[in-house]
Design a protein around this motif. Structure first.
Motif, PDB file in Angstrom:
ATOM      1  N   ASN A   1       0.853  -1.187   0.000  1.00  0.00           N
ATOM      2  CA  ASN A   1       0.000   0.000   0.000  1.00  0.00           C
ATOM      3  C   ASN A   1       0.884   1.230   0.000  1.00  0.00           C
ATOM      4  N   PRO A   2       0.832   2.051  -1.030  1.00  0.00           N
ATOM      5  CA  PRO A   2       1.731   3.200  -1.101  1.00  0.00           C
ATOM      6  C   PRO A   2       1.313   4.342  -0.193  1.00  0.00           C
ATOM      7  N   GLY A   3       0.175   4.233   0.442  1.00  0.00           N
ATOM      8  CA  GLY A   3      -0.216   5.281   1.371  1.00  0.00           C
ATOM      9  C   GLY A   3      -1.676   5.647   1.303  1.00  0.00           C
ATOM     10  N   SER A   4      -2.232   5.694   0.116  1.00  0.00           N
ATOM     11  CA  SER A   4      -3.629   6.120  -0.009  1.00  0.00           C
ATOM     12  C   SER A   4      -4.610   5.017   0.376  1.00  0.00           C
ATOM     13  N   GLY A   5      -4.135   3.784   0.285  1.00  0.00           N
ATOM     14  CA  GLY A   5      -5.028   2.654   0.524  1.00  0.00           C
ATOM     15  C   GLY A   5      -5.937   2.359  -0.652  1.00  0.00           C
ATOM     16  N   ASN A   6      -5.752   3.073  -1.764  1.00  0.00           N
ATOM     17  CA  ASN A   6      -6.584   2.882  -2.952  1.00  0.00           C
ATOM     18  C   ASN A   6      -5.974   1.803  -3.842  1.00  0.00           C
ATOM     19  N   ASN A   7      -6.547   0.614  -3.793  1.00  0.00           N
ATOM     20  CA  ASN A   7      -6.025  -0.429  -4.682  1.00  0.00           C
ATOM     21  C   ASN A   7      -6.593  -0.243  -6.088  1.00  0.00           C
ATOM     22  N   VAL A   8      -5.869  -0.783  -7.072  1.00  0.00           N
ATOM     23  CA  VAL A   8      -6.345  -0.681  -8.464  1.00  0.00           C
ATOM     24  C   VAL A   8      -7.112  -1.928  -8.859  1.00  0.00           C
ATOM     25  N   GLY A   9      -6.945  -3.001  -8.077  1.00  0.00           N
ATOM     26  CA  GLY A   9      -7.634  -4.228  -8.429  1.00  0.00           C
ATOM     27  C   GLY A   9      -7.323  -5.343  -7.469  1.00  0.00           C
ATOM     28  N   ILE A  10      -7.686  -6.537  -7.896  1.00  0.00           N
ATOM     29  CA  ILE A  10      -7.493  -7.728  -7.063  1.00  0.00           C
ATOM     30  C   ILE A  10      -6.716  -8.754  -7.870  1.00  0.00           C
ATOM     31  N   PHE A  11      -5.664  -9.275  -7.247  1.00  0.00           N
ATOM     32  CA  PHE A  11      -4.842 -10.273  -7.928  1.00  0.00           C
ATOM     33  C   PHE A  11      -5.628 -11.572  -8.107  1.00  0.00           C
ATOM     34  N   GLN A  12      -5.569 -12.123  -9.299  1.00  0.00           N
ATOM     35  CA  GLN A  12      -6.392 -13.275  -9.655  1.00  0.00           C
ATOM     36  C   GLN A  12      -5.591 -14.564  -9.848  1.00  0.00           C
ATOM     37  N   GLY A  13      -4.319 -14.404 -10.118  1.00  0.00           N
ATOM     38  CA  GLY A  13      -3.552 -15.558 -10.565  1.00  0.00           C
ATOM     39  C   GLY A  13      -3.106 -16.456  -9.427  1.00  0.00           C
ATOM     40  N   PRO A  14      -2.348 -17.492  -9.756  1.00  0.00           N
ATOM     41  CA  PRO A  14      -1.776 -18.350  -8.720  1.00  0.00           C
ATOM     42  C   PRO A  14      -0.707 -17.588  -7.937  1.00  0.00           C
ATOM     43  N   ALA A  15      -0.401 -18.067  -6.749  1.00  0.00           N
ATOM     44  CA  ALA A  15       0.555 -17.373  -5.894  1.00  0.00           C
ATOM     45  C   ALA A  15       1.915 -17.249  -6.567  1.00  0.00           C
ATOM     46  N   VAL A  16       2.529 -16.094  -6.373  1.00  0.00           N
ATOM     47  CA  VAL A  16       3.859 -15.827  -6.922  1.00  0.00           C
ATOM     48  C   VAL A  16       4.719 -15.370  -5.747  1.00  0.00           C
ATOM     49  N   THR A  17       5.766 -16.146  -5.414  1.00  0.00           N
ATOM     50  CA  THR A  17       6.579 -15.792  -4.243  1.00  0.00           C
ATOM     51  C   THR A  17       8.039 -16.086  -4.495  1.00  0.00           C
ATOM     52  N   PRO A  18       8.856 -15.043  -4.479  1.00  0.00           N
ATOM     53  CA  PRO A  18       8.501 -13.682  -4.865  1.00  0.00           C
ATOM     54  C   PRO A  18       8.631 -13.554  -6.364  1.00  0.00           C
ATOM     55  N   SER A  19       8.093 -12.496  -6.937  1.00  0.00           N
ATOM     56  CA  SER A  19       8.123 -12.354  -8.401  1.00  0.00           C
ATOM     57  C   SER A  19       9.492 -11.859  -8.856  1.00  0.00           C
ATOM     58  N   VAL A  20       9.882 -12.332 -10.001  1.00  0.00           N
ATOM     59  CA  VAL A  20      11.128 -11.854 -10.592  1.00  0.00           C
ATOM     60  C   VAL A  20      10.786 -10.813 -11.647  1.00  0.00           C
ATOM     61  N   THR A  21      11.756 -10.092 -12.102  1.00  0.00           N
ATOM     62  CA  THR A  21      11.522  -9.019 -13.069  1.00  0.00           C
ATOM     63  C   THR A  21      10.841  -9.555 -14.323  1.00  0.00           C
ATOM     64  N   GLY A  22       9.806  -8.880 -14.732  1.00  0.00           N
ATOM     65  CA  GLY A  22       9.122  -9.265 -15.966  1.00  0.00           C
ATOM     66  C   GLY A  22       8.030 -10.288 -15.781  1.00  0.00           C
ATOM     67  N   THR A  23       7.692 -10.623 -14.511  1.00  0.00           N
ATOM     68  CA  THR A  23       6.628 -11.595 -14.278  1.00  0.00           C
ATOM     69  C   THR A  23       5.267 -10.935 -14.501  1.00  0.00           C
ATOM     70  N   PHE A  24       4.406 -11.653 -15.211  1.00  0.00           N
ATOM     71  CA  PHE A  24       3.048 -11.155 -15.419  1.00  0.00           C
ATOM     72  C   PHE A  24       2.086 -11.901 -14.512  1.00  0.00           C
ATOM     73  N   GLY A  25       1.020 -11.201 -14.123  1.00  0.00           N
ATOM     74  CA  GLY A  25      -0.010 -11.837 -13.325  1.00  0.00           C
ATOM     75  C   GLY A  25      -1.367 -11.254 -13.661  1.00  0.00           C
ATOM     76  N   ASP A  26      -2.402 -12.068 -13.493  1.00  0.00           N
ATOM     77  CA  ASP A  26      -3.750 -11.612 -13.830  1.00  0.00           C
ATOM     78  C   ASP A  26      -4.342 -10.794 -12.688  1.00  0.00           C
ATOM     79  N   VAL A  27      -4.876  -9.612 -13.052  1.00  0.00           N
ATOM     80  CA  VAL A  27      -5.435  -8.705 -12.054  1.00  0.00           C
ATOM     81  C   VAL A  27      -6.795  -8.206 -12.549  1.00  0.00           C
ATOM     82  N   LEU A  28      -7.785  -8.298 -11.657  1.00  0.00           N
ATOM     83  CA  LEU A  28      -9.088  -7.703 -11.962  1.00  0.00           C
ATOM     84  C   LEU A  28      -8.988  -6.216 -11.658  1.00  0.00           C
TER      85      LEU A  28
END
Lengths: 166, 429
Positions: free
Chosen positions: A127-154
């Motif tokens: 959360n960068p501070g505002s608490g305003n999310n842009v969406g909800i992560f939909q994909g399978p768990a990614v821990t941790p993501s490496v550069t260039g990883t894509f994930g599905d977001v609503l």
């Protein structure tokens, strides 16, 4: 700078606050296909987000690339480039699942809210501070993501609404 | 031959094609004679209108839909389901959903609509063809690069080195724009409308496509408007002129000082009068190109709105001096003088002359003089008019019996070089 790509993965409600984007275009409007856009209430235009401060007016994801208000021409460098007028075009869409770039080093789990970064196609779990999310992560768990990883977001919209709407 | 009883007739009508009488005689019901069938088919497929449609369809789709071997939908035993399966679809609905934009299957229904539309399309009265040059486009953007020539000669002294000439030209592009709309109507309304007017509304869409180009042309002819607004007519917005070269900084498309020294407007606009028309002709005949050289501009057309239709008719068709007698001593032309502008130009009267505020105004005072023989203004056609009916087996037509027609046209229009056109007034005076 983001890369232009058609990142629509699943079309769910596919709504738009500005189905016709023509009235909210200006020479200041520049974005790539797939960028998260916001409504600039000062200039009455839509544009690519530059950070968390834009998310209060989130309007969705760009459906095409635009440079200075117009779709880039296949013929650049003519004497009349600057004279080409704005065209009507499809506005940003929300309520669908888009393939976004995952911030490297972040761990994503299904259902977690994701937030904007300074890159209009990259999302983070922090959360960068505002608490305003842009969406909800939909994909399978990614821990941790490496550069260039894509994930599905609503991706949702926030402009003139209470909370985020999908 | 024995007569049928009432019961036999009733029974016969209940049967689809034939009935066999007790004596073994086969009586055919609702089944045409072979010769009649042949004649009927001939009348259907070879009448002039259908033949035109077939040929048009064949050119586009590469087969004749009347050919039952290549397009066997009328044959007994034809199955849309088998056809869909053969093409890799689970059922016809799915296949036709995929094919909405380009399928060859719903076209028999659509084709009737198209024929009506096209015949209407040809009859729409528009005026832009009288002076623009229509360009068939097959690209996203069309490019134009006319050269204005090379610089002029100069005196060369003995043993003096010759001067070098240089060329100058334009570098123009014009992107195609798409305009369209969807018209939906209830199936029941179509069926029950005893006047048939709703069925004809689809053909009106084709007419609108042509009028849309008229609107684009005259909006671009005006070029720009007060306050930087765009031209608009009904729901349609047309951008300002899109072919202004970056080095033209003193106004475009109408300027008193183009690059090279040309001019195509007066310092102050004036009403449509004989002296002002003469001023416009003189200005165009003195037109200069990018290199400052005289251009071959030979004006032959005056464009006005209906406001000036009759004034222009008097000015161009009077044998005698058409203006009121001047009280200024020494002015050329007085009572009984000849009309110096008689038949000097043809009149083009359009209902779509925009005023200075970007509005189509029936009383717009704008007027223009131009040389229609030169291709200085193009109407670029990527897609002149397309009217399609939504496939009845999918979408709103299937779900709710809403018959929807979609029309679209794609093109644009603009100046290539406005030096061939003079704006006498933008509509403000």
């Amino acid at each position: 700078m983001s890369n232009a790509r058609n990142n629509l993965v699943r079309q769910l409600s596919h709504r738009s606050l500005f189905e016709s984007a023509l009235p909210v275009l200006s020479t200041l409007s520049t974005w790539n296909d797939g960028d998260i856009l916001f409504f600039d209430a000062t200039n009455k235009i839509i544009n690519a987000i530059t950070g968390d401060g834009c998310i209060a007016n989130l309007v969705g994801v760009a459906q095409q690339s635009v440079k200075n208000g117009i779709v880039p021409s296949p013929y650049q460098g003519t004497a009349v480039d600057a004279s080409v007028g704005f065209s009507d075009m499809e506005g940003p869409a929300y309520g669908d699942i888009f393939s976004m770039v995952l911030k490297s080093g972040d761990s994503f789990t299904p259902g977690i809210p994701v937030y904007a970064t300074t890159d209009p196609q990259t999302v983070t779990v922090t959360n960068p501070g505002s608490g305003n999310n842009v969406g909800i992560f939909q994909g399978p768990a990614v821990t941790p993501s490496v550069t260039g990883t894509f994930g599905d977001v609503l991706i949702g919209a926030r402009y003139n609404m209470t909370g985020i709407h999908f | 031959m024995s007569l049928l009883t009432v019961q036999e007739i009733e029974k016969s009508f209940l049967e689809s094609r034939s009935v066999t009488k007790p004596n073994g005689t086969r009586l055919r019901i609702n089944e045409a004679e072979e010769i009649n069938t042949k004649q009927l088919k001939d009348n259907i497929w070879n009448n002039p209108e259908i033949r035109w449609m077939r040929e048009s369809f064949q050119r586009k789709m590469k087969f004749d839909f009347a050919d039952s071997k290549k397009f066997p939908v009328m044959e007994r035993g034809f199955s849309w389901k088998k056809m869909a399966n053969k093409m890799g679809y689970p059922n016809p609905t799915f296949a036709l959903k995929e094919a909405d934009s380009g399928s060859v299957f719903p076209q028999v229904l659509r084709a009737g609509v198209q024929a009506i539309v096209n015949s209407m399309y040809l009859t729409v009265p528009t005026t832009y063809e009288a002076w623009t040059t229509t360009v068939n486009s097959d690209k996203d953007t069309e490019l134009y690069a006319p050269l204005h020539g090379v610089s002029f000669l100069r005196e060369v002294g003995k043993k003096e080195q010759y001067g070098e000439s240089f060329a100058a030209g334009l570098d123009i592009k014009l992107v195609n724009r798409k305009y369209g709309t969807i018209f939906g109507v209830e199936k029941e309304l179509l069926e029950d409308d005893t006047t048939g007017q709703f069925a004809k509304q689809a053909s009106l869409l084709g007419e609108y496509c042509r009028e849309a180009m008229e609107v684009i042309v005259y909006a671009k002819l005006a070029g720009t408007f007060n306050g930087g607004v765009s031209a608009s007519y009904a729901q349609m917005t047309v951008p300002n002129t899109e072919t202004k070269p970056s080095n033209e900084v003193n106004g475009y498309p109408y300027s008193q000082s183009f690059v090279g020294g040309g001019s195509n407007r007066p310092a102050s606009f004036g009403v449509l009068t004989q002296p002002n028309i003469q001023t416009g002709f003189i200005a165009l005949m003195n037109q200069l190109n990018l290199l400052g050289l005289k251009m071959s501009v030979d004006p032959d057309t005056i464009i006005v709105s209906p406001k000036y239709r009759f004034d222009l008719a008097v000015l161009l068709n009077s044998s005698f001096y058409p203006s009121q007698v001047s009280s200024t001593s020494g002015t050329t032309g007085q009572s009984f003088a000849i009309n110096p502008i008689e038949s000097i130009a043809k009149a083009v009267i359009s209902r779509f002359i925009f005023n200075q505020n970007g509005v189509v105004n029936a009383n717009s005072a704008a007027w223009y003089i131009l040389d229609s023989k030169k291709p200085f203004f193009v109407s670029q056609m990527r897609e002149a008019a397309t009217v399609e009916q939504e496939a009845p087996t999918s979408g709103e037509s299937f779900n709710r019996d809403v018959i929807r027609f979609k029309c679209s046209m794609r093109g644009n229009a603009d100046f290539i070089d406005p030096r061939y056109c003079y704006q006498g007034s933008d509509g403000s005076v």
